[in-house]
Design a protein around this motif. Sequence first.
Motif, short mmCIF file in Angstrom:
data_model
loop_
_atom_site.label_atom_id
_atom_site.label_comp_id
_atom_site.label_asym_id
_atom_site.label_seq_id
_atom_site.Cartn_x
_atom_site.Cartn_y
_atom_site.Cartn_z
N UNK A 75 0.85 -1.18 0.00
CA UNK A 75 0.00 0.00 0.00
C UNK A 75 0.89 1.24 0.00
N UNK A 76 0.61 2.15 -0.93
CA UNK A 76 1.37 3.39 -1.01
C UNK A 76 0.42 4.58 -0.94
N UNK A 77 0.73 5.56 -0.09
CA UNK A 77 -0.09 6.76 -0.05
C UNK A 77 0.14 7.60 -1.30
N UNK A 78 -0.91 8.23 -1.78
CA UNK A 78 -0.84 9.13 -2.93
C UNK A 78 -1.70 10.35 -2.65
N UNK A 79 -1.47 11.40 -3.42
CA UNK A 79 -2.32 12.58 -3.34
C UNK A 79 -3.68 12.26 -3.96
N UNK A 80 -4.78 12.64 -3.31
CA UNK A 80 -6.10 12.41 -3.90
C UNK A 80 -6.21 13.09 -5.27
N UNK A 81 -6.90 12.40 -6.18
CA UNK A 81 -7.04 12.89 -7.55
C UNK A 81 -8.45 13.36 -7.88
N UNK A 82 -9.40 13.16 -6.98
CA UNK A 82 -10.76 13.58 -7.26
C UNK A 82 -11.53 12.63 -8.15
N UNK A 83 -11.36 11.33 -7.95
CA UNK A 83 -12.11 10.34 -8.73
C UNK A 83 -13.60 10.55 -8.50
N UNK A 84 -14.37 10.44 -9.54
CA UNK A 84 -15.81 10.68 -9.44
C UNK A 84 -16.62 9.46 -9.06
N UNK A 85 -16.05 8.27 -9.30
CA UNK A 85 -16.77 7.03 -9.02
C UNK A 85 -15.74 5.93 -8.84
N UNK A 86 -16.20 4.68 -8.74
CA UNK A 86 -15.29 3.55 -8.65
C UNK A 86 -15.51 2.69 -9.87
#
Length: 99
Positions: A75-86
């Motif tokens: 598991x790697x942390x990342x900056x949120x990208x603003x995904x609209x759905x899954x």
Amino acid sequence: MPIQRHVHVRGLVQGVYYRDTCRQLAEESGVTGWVRNLHNGDVEAVFEGASSKVARLVRWAAAGPGAAEVTGCTVAPEEPEGHGDFRILPDARPAQPPA
């Protein structure tokens, strides 16, 4: 404030409804992002949302659905990208050697 985690799962994780179960759990939890099969038999996913909900999906990813046999999960942390759905993305293709 949302967080994002990039997850790489190894083991017997393809052909066991891993991606579809992941999508269902993410949608039920209000987590956005994506999941896809990798060419080497692994699964890759990105989870974005509230910390507690993302943590729940990460814990699930490390175990998978009942028919899966997970042998490793990074598991790697990342900056949120603003995904609209899954979404379930198309399978990743192996890198092509230069011509």
